[in-house]
Design a protein around this motif. Structure first.
Motif: not given
Length: 121
Positions: A10, A35, A57, A61
């Protein structure tokens, strides 16, 4: 031969740092995801040779991205690059198929060694 790489982080600064750390003697086609959901979308539509993946992120994630790949029995080589270096987290990502777990800030030699061990160098 060109290696298709997806860098998922990110932080734009971190993505740039990872891209600069790639060994210079190889030819790359590089895509970027900001992301985890964007990474999953790219993985669903494009074939990559290597995923360089952050864990922390938004939206999804890094563990979620690994779960997505694991559920699809993906053989994609994944190197996790994260500041979250907890032993429990390392066990989780390795159990989900990540090949290596490297610490941020990324060391160029460690990345080169991981890529060598995966057969890219």
């Amino acid at each position: 031969m060109s290696i298709s790489v997806l860098v998922a982080d990110d932080s734009k600064l971190s993505r740039r740092s990872v891209i600069r750390a790639l060994p210079q003697d190889l030819d790359y086609t590089i895509s970027e995801a900001t992301n985890g959901q964007e990474a999953i979308n790219l993985l669903a539509e494009t074939t990559f040779d290597l995923l360089l993946l952050d864990l922390t992120m938004p939206e999804v994630d890094g563990v979620g991205v690994l779960e997505y790949l694991h559920d699809r029995a993906s053989t994609l080589n994944v190197i996790v690059i994260s500041a979250d270096f907890q032993p429990e987290k390392q066990k989780i990502v390795i159990s989900l198929g990540a090949k290596r777990f490297l610490r941020k800030p990324l060391d160029k030699e460690e990345l080169a060694m991981a890529m060598f061990e995966l057969g890219y160098l």
